[in-house]
Scaffold this motif. Structure first.
Motif, PDB file in Angstrom:
ATOM      1  N   HIS A  60       0.868  -1.183   0.000  1.00 51.95           N
ATOM      2  CA  HIS A  60       0.000   0.000   0.000  1.00 51.95           C
ATOM      3  C   HIS A  60       0.901   1.228   0.000  1.00 51.95           C
ATOM      4  O   HIS A  60       1.872   1.289   0.766  1.00 51.95           O
ATOM      5  N   VAL A  61       0.578   2.208  -0.847  1.00 49.06           N
ATOM      6  CA  VAL A  61       1.372   3.431  -0.952  1.00 49.06           C
ATOM      7  C   VAL A  61       0.435   4.632  -0.905  1.00 49.06           C
ATOM      8  O   VAL A  61      -0.599   4.636  -1.568  1.00 49.06           O
ATOM      9  N   GLU A  62       0.816   5.653  -0.136  1.00 51.60           N
ATOM     10  CA  GLU A  62       0.083   6.922  -0.116  1.00 51.60           C
ATOM     11  C   GLU A  62       1.056   8.049  -0.414  1.00 51.60           C
ATOM     12  O   GLU A  62       2.108   8.158   0.227  1.00 51.60           O
ATOM     13  N   TYR A  63       0.677   8.872  -1.381  1.00 55.50           N
ATOM     14  CA  TYR A  63       1.501   9.990  -1.809  1.00 55.50           C
ATOM     15  C   TYR A  63       1.012  11.248  -1.097  1.00 55.50           C
ATOM     16  O   TYR A  63      -0.109  11.694  -1.312  1.00 55.50           O
ATOM     17  N   LYS A  64       1.829  11.809  -0.228  1.00 64.70           N
ATOM     18  CA  LYS A  64       1.469  12.969   0.584  1.00 64.70           C
ATOM     19  C   LYS A  64       1.770  14.293  -0.108  1.00 64.70           C
ATOM     20  O   LYS A  64       1.119  15.283   0.142  1.00 64.70           O
ATOM     21  N   VAL A 106       5.968  10.392   1.165  1.00 65.86           N
ATOM     22  CA  VAL A 106       5.274   9.135   0.869  1.00 65.86           C
ATOM     23  C   VAL A 106       5.269   8.259   2.110  1.00 65.86           C
ATOM     24  O   VAL A 106       6.289   8.154   2.796  1.00 65.86           O
ATOM     25  N   THR A 107       4.133   7.655   2.384  1.00 64.80           N
ATOM     26  CA  THR A 107       4.078   6.584   3.377  1.00 64.80           C
ATOM     27  C   THR A 107       3.648   5.327   2.641  1.00 64.80           C
ATOM     28  O   THR A 107       2.917   5.385   1.646  1.00 64.80           O
ATOM     29  N   ALA A 108       4.129   4.200   3.139  1.00 63.90           N
ATOM     30  CA  ALA A 108       3.802   2.931   2.486  1.00 63.90           C
ATOM     31  C   ALA A 108       3.920   1.810   3.508  1.00 63.90           C
ATOM     32  O   ALA A 108       4.486   2.001   4.588  1.00 63.90           O
ATOM     33  N   TRP A 109       3.361   0.659   3.165  1.00 66.55           N
ATOM     34  CA  TRP A 109       3.589  -0.548   3.960  1.00 66.55           C
ATOM     35  C   TRP A 109       3.641  -1.735   3.020  1.00 66.55           C
ATOM     36  O   TRP A 109       3.055  -1.718   1.936  1.00 66.55           O
ATOM     37  N   THR A 110       4.405  -2.730   3.441  1.00 66.09           N
ATOM     38  CA  THR A 110       4.422  -4.023   2.742  1.00 66.09           C
ATOM     39  C   THR A 110       4.226  -5.119   3.776  1.00 66.09           C
ATOM     40  O   THR A 110       4.826  -5.097   4.839  1.00 66.09           O
ATOM     41  N   ARG A 111       3.352  -6.052   3.460  1.00 66.35           N
ATOM     42  CA  ARG A 111       3.217  -7.265   4.268  1.00 66.35           C
ATOM     43  C   ARG A 111       4.195  -8.273   3.679  1.00 66.35           C
ATOM     44  O   ARG A 111       4.149  -8.571   2.485  1.00 66.35           O
ATOM     45  N   MET A 112       5.105  -8.750   4.519  1.00 64.12           N
ATOM     46  CA  MET A 112       6.167  -9.647   4.072  1.00 64.12           C
ATOM     47  C   MET A 112       5.921 -11.054   4.610  1.00 64.12           C
ATOM     48  O   MET A 112       5.498 -11.209   5.757  1.00 64.12           O
TER      49      MET A 112
END
Length: 141
Positions: A60-64, A106-112
């Motif tokens: 998931h990526v959010e562009y601030k 930018v904030t983001a997360w990855t489920r690994m």
């Protein structure tokens, strides 16, 4: 617990026609920061398991804000959450510059997910891998 911080360089080809970093290239910059954590930093501590089987199960990526291209590297802070038996989430804050005080663009997360390539199945974290990740539990900054 502290965030892991990686400096990620920008390439000329990362920019779009407006001289901003292209949205799709952001995912590559986040990946480079993740490699610095899971492959390079963990490898220096003798942990080779991440580099031999670590999959992105979600993104998931959010562009601030717009991120203008520049020759200086960007600062990417990474923290860990949802540490489970065979998976974890990495949270990213990509700053508009190299400093901790630079605004987050930018904030983001990855489920690994940990993966055993030879057995072709998900595997559990080792005690040492869990200890390594626990050092970075918390809120991204």
């Amino acid at each position: 617990m502290t965030a892991f911080v990686a400096e990620v360089p920008l390439r000329w080809t990362d920019q779009d026609a407006y001289r901003h970093v292209n949205h799709a290239r952001i995912v590559t910059l986040v990946e480079e920061a993740r490699v610095a954590l899971a492959f390079t930093a963990a490898g220096r501590e003798g942990l080779a398991g991440f580099s031999s089987g670590l999959l992105v199960a979600g993104l998931h990526v959010e562009y601030k804000r717009q991120l203008p291209w520049r020759p200086e590297p960007l600062r990417c802070a990474i923290t860990v959450r949802e540490l489970r038996a065979a998976s974890f989430v990495l949270d990213y804050a990509l700053h508009d510059g190299p400093g901790a005080g630079d605004p987050v663009a930018v904030t983001a997360w990855t489920r690994m997910a940990l993966y055993d390539l030879e057995a072709d199945r998900v595997r559990r974290l080792t005690v040492d891998e869990r200890d390594f990740l626990e050092r970075h539990l918390g809120d991204v900054s």
